[in-house]
Design a protein around this motif. Structure first.
Motif, PDB file in Angstrom:
ATOM      1  N   VAL A 144       0.837  -1.209   0.000  1.00 14.72           N
ATOM      2  CA  VAL A 144       0.000   0.000   0.000  1.00 14.72           C
ATOM      3  C   VAL A 144       0.870   1.257   0.000  1.00 14.72           C
ATOM      4  N   LEU A 145       1.998   1.205   0.687  1.00 12.62           N
ATOM      5  CA  LEU A 145       2.915   2.354   0.724  1.00 12.62           C
ATOM      6  C   LEU A 145       3.508   2.599  -0.667  1.00 12.62           C
ATOM      7  N   ALA A 146       3.963   1.531  -1.314  1.00 11.24           N
ATOM      8  CA  ALA A 146       4.544   1.651  -2.656  1.00 11.24           C
ATOM      9  C   ALA A 146       3.521   2.221  -3.638  1.00 11.24           C
ATOM     10  N   PRO A 161      -7.722   0.462   1.805  1.00 16.34           N
ATOM     11  CA  PRO A 161      -6.825  -0.191   0.847  1.00 16.34           C
ATOM     12  C   PRO A 161      -7.514  -1.244  -0.034  1.00 16.34           C
ATOM     13  N   ALA A 162      -8.632  -1.781   0.438  1.00 15.96           N
ATOM     14  CA  ALA A 162      -9.336  -2.808  -0.343  1.00 15.96           C
ATOM     15  C   ALA A 162      -9.946  -2.220  -1.608  1.00 15.96           C
ATOM     16  N   THR A 163     -10.396  -0.962  -1.528  1.00 15.15           N
ATOM     17  CA  THR A 163     -11.059  -0.329  -2.684  1.00 15.15           C
ATOM     18  C   THR A 163     -10.223   0.783  -3.297  1.00 15.15           C
TER      19      THR A 163
END
Length: 232
Positions: A72-74, A103-105
Motif C-alpha cells: 500500500v505504501l509503494a 486499501p481494499a477499494t
C-alpha cells in the motif's frame, strides 16, 4: 522497524488506519498521532527511504523479512500521494473532513474509527493484567495490541547485545526518540518478566512472531527483570 511491524500486524488483524492510530496513540502512552498519521506527517517518500536503508544494510537481521516495503505504501508513492505535504497519503483532508484510505477499494472513506470500549478498558489496567487480558482476548484489536507489544519485546531482546550497553539505554532511546512514556523493557518487567518471556516464547514456537529467532538465553537465566535491584 516498529512502525513497519505495526503496519504488518494491522493488516494481519484487518484493522483500519484510524482505529490503529487511536490504539497506538495516547491510549498506549505514545504520541497522539499514532502510526499512519505519523507516517503522513513524516512523508511517505521519507518513510520508504528509511525502509530501503533497512533493506540495504540489514540482510543478516533475523527480522529482515519484516522490512519489506508495504504494498500500500509503494502504491501511494507511485500515485504521488506522499502524505500531508501532497494533500493525501493514508489520510486525505477534504474541506473540514479527514478521510482515510480503504486499501481494499483504493478509495478514501470517512474516518473516525476508535478503539472498542472493551479494549480501551484493558489498556487502563495495571501492566500484568493488561497484557494477560490483551493476549487472551478474541477481540482483533486486543490481539493486535498484544502482537505489537510482543514484537517490540522480541525485537529489543534479540538486538540488545549488539546495539546498546544496557536495557536502560534502549528504554531511554524509545522514550526520547519516540515520545513513549515507557520503554519496552520497563513494561515487560512491570508485567512480570518470566511470565511475559514464556508468552513470547510460546508465540515464537507457534509461528506468530515476525521472526523465528529465539529469545536470548539471558532472558531465561532466572532474572525477574533488567532494571534496578532486580537485574543488571
Amino acid at each position: 522497524a516498529g512502525m513497519l511491524a505495526t503496519m504488518i500486524e494491522a493488516e494481519k488483524f484487518g484493522l483500519s488506519y484510524d482505529v490503529v492510530d487511536d490504539l497506538t496513540g495516547k491510549k498506549m502512552g505514545r504520541a497522539s498521532s499514532g502510526t499512519f498519521r505519523t507516517a503522513d506527517v513524516v512523508g511517505l517518500d521519507t518513510m520508504a527511504h528509511v525502509i530501503k536503508t533497512l533493506q540495504d544494510n540489514l540482510q543478516a537481521d533475523p527480522f529482515y523479512a519484516s522490512y519489506k516495503t508495504p504494498a500500500v505504501l509503494a502504491k501511494l508513492i507511485e500515485q504521488g500521494a506522499l502524505g500531508q505535504k501532497s494533500g493525501a497519503g493514508f489520510y486525505k483532508k477534504v474541506g473540514k473532513d479527514i478521510l482515510r484510505l480503504d486499501p481494499a477499494t483504493a478509495q478514501y472513506v470517512p474516518s473516525g474509527g476508535k478503539a472498542d470500549p472493551i479494549v480501551e478498558r484493558m489498556l487502563k489496567k495495571a501492566p500484568a493484567e493488561r497484557l494477560k487480558l490483551l493476549r487472551e482476548s478474541t477481540n482483533p484489536q486486543a490481539q493486535f495490541v498484544w502482537a505489537i507489544l510482543r514484537d517490540s519485546f522480541h525485537y529489543c531482546a534479540v538486538h540488545l547485545a549488539e546495539v546498546a550497553d544496557s536495557a536502560r539505554d534502549i528504554d531511554l532511546a524509545m522514550r526520547w526518540g519516540f515520545g513513549t512514556k515507557q520503554g519496552p523493557f520497563e513494561l515487560w518487567q512491570q508485567a512480570g518478566w518470566k511470565q511475559v518471556a514464556q508468552w513470547i516464547k510460546e508465540d515464537i514456537d507457534a509461528g506468530k512472531t515476525l521472526s523465528n529467532a529465539p529469545l536470548p538465553a539471558w532472558v531465561f537465566d532466572g532474572r525477574e527483570g533488567v532494571h534496578g535491584a532486580q537485574g543488571s
